[in-house]
Scaffold this motif. Structure first.
Motif, PDB file in Angstrom:
ATOM      1  N   THR A 208       0.841  -1.205   0.000  1.00  0.00           N
ATOM      2  CA  THR A 208       0.000   0.000   0.000  1.00  0.00           C
ATOM      3  C   THR A 208       0.873   1.250   0.000  1.00  0.00           C
ATOM      4  OG1 THR A 208      -1.622  -1.214   1.305  1.00  0.00           O
ATOM      5  CG2 THR A 208      -1.932   1.153   1.167  1.00  0.00           C
ATOM      6  N   GLN A 209       0.563   2.167  -0.909  1.00  0.00           N
ATOM      7  CA  GLN A 209       1.225   3.472  -0.938  1.00  0.00           C
ATOM      8  C   GLN A 209       0.259   4.489  -0.365  1.00  0.00           C
ATOM      9  OE1 GLN A 209       2.469   4.002  -5.149  1.00  0.00           O
ATOM     10  NE2 GLN A 209       4.085   5.207  -4.173  1.00  0.00           N
ATOM     11  N   TRP A 210       0.760   5.384   0.504  1.00  0.00           N
ATOM     12  CA  TRP A 210      -0.121   6.351   1.180  1.00  0.00           C
ATOM     13  C   TRP A 210       0.129   7.769   0.690  1.00  0.00           C
ATOM     14  CZ3 TRP A 210      -4.061   4.546   3.877  1.00  0.00           C
ATOM     15  CH2 TRP A 210      -3.981   3.243   4.365  1.00  0.00           C
ATOM     16  N   PHE A 211      -0.965   8.531   0.581  1.00  0.00           N
ATOM     17  CA  PHE A 211      -0.897   9.914   0.108  1.00  0.00           C
ATOM     18  C   PHE A 211      -1.758  10.802   0.994  1.00  0.00           C
ATOM     19  CE2 PHE A 211      -0.804   6.943  -3.456  1.00  0.00           C
ATOM     20  CZ  PHE A 211       0.427   7.265  -4.032  1.00  0.00           C
ATOM     21  N   ARG A 212      -1.411  12.091   1.024  1.00  0.00           N
ATOM     22  CA  ARG A 212      -2.290  13.069   1.683  1.00  0.00           C
ATOM     23  C   ARG A 212      -3.482  13.320   0.757  1.00  0.00           C
ATOM     24  NH1 ARG A 212       2.604  15.403   1.945  1.00  0.00           N
ATOM     25  NH2 ARG A 212       1.957  17.065   0.516  1.00  0.00           N
ATOM     26  N   PRO A 213      -4.668  13.615   1.327  1.00  0.00           N
ATOM     27  CA  PRO A 213      -5.858  13.807   0.473  1.00  0.00           C
ATOM     28  C   PRO A 213      -5.621  14.859  -0.616  1.00  0.00           C
ATOM     29  CG  PRO A 213      -6.506  13.749   2.774  1.00  0.00           C
ATOM     30  CD  PRO A 213      -5.009  13.706   2.755  1.00  0.00           C
TER      31      PRO A 213
END
Ligand SMILES: [Zn+2]
Length: 227
Positions: A208-213
């Motif tokens: 999983t790669q995470w990003f800010r909205p």
């Protein structure tokens, strides 16, 4: 009933979240655990009220802040003269228990930032906890359903809806679904000071790669991660 700590039994299960200003408010607060941070929190919210709110599955009573130096600080219910009142039956009280409200606020922020017409709604309390679903309805008919609670599982079978489903990080997705779909949208909240920061993830078979909205774009097909 008073326990050895001077708290009623309902407050021995520590309550870390509340809503601000009114019982039906959707403005969530997380109480800092440390006494030194609680002093700052009290100054910041001087004169304002905290509630065991309806959108937290709470009893609707007002809360006060309890400062401790030898253990974590938490909210506690105001002393109540009505001894016939039943104790608070709120189920979720930990730092994650208002995450649906933080997710709703983040989704509203995204709509505003992208100048999109739309509405974000938390599911009402019922058999499942309030905010088990957070639904984002776009003015052009697009819709995203965010599953915050494994007790209300997504329907992955429909190809029309699979791309419009977002699942909270702890909600399991079976391996067959993960293999069949190009990716699964995830959401999670991390503690950030006295607030919770929302992150959006793209899960594939590789992880999983995470990003800010604000790094993501919303369109009728759902959210699109940065390219
Ligand atoms: Zn309560």
């Amino acid at each position: 009933m008073q326990g050895s700590s001077g708290l009623t039994s309902e407050d021995q299960r520590r309550t870390q979240t509340a809503v601000l200003g009114a019982v039906d408010s959707q403005e969530a607060l997380v109480l800092p655990l440390e006494a030194i941070e609680l002093n700052t929190f009290r100054r910041q919210y001087a004169g304002q009220t905290f509630w065991c709110g309806s959108w937290l599955g709470g009893c609707g009573r007002q809360l006060t802040t309890k400062l401790y130096v030898d253990r974590v600080c938490h909210f506690a219910h105001h002393a109540d003269a009505d001894t016939a009142r039943r104790p608070c039956a709120r189920r979720a009280r930990d730092v994650t228990s208002a995450d649906h409200l933080y997710v709703k606020a983040a989704a509203e922020g995204l709509l505003e930032a992208q100048h999109l017409v739309g509405e974000v709604v938390c599911s009402e309390p019922g058999p499942a906890a309030a905010g088990s679903l957070v639904q984002l309805q776009l003015g052009d008919g697009g819709r995203l359903t965010i599953h915050m609670n494994a007790a209300v599982p997504p329907d992955w079978k429909s190809p029309q809806t699979a791309g419009r489903i977002v699942v909270e990080a702890s909600v399991p997705v079976d391996r067959r679904t993960l293999q069949r779909l190009p990716y699964v949208h995830r959401i999670r909240c991390d503690s950030h000071g006295t607030s919770r920061r929302v992150l959006i993830g793209t899960q594939t078979a590789r992880g999983t790669q995470w990003f800010r909205p604000e790094q993501c774009t919303l369109d009728p097909a759902g959210w699109l991660p940065p390219r």
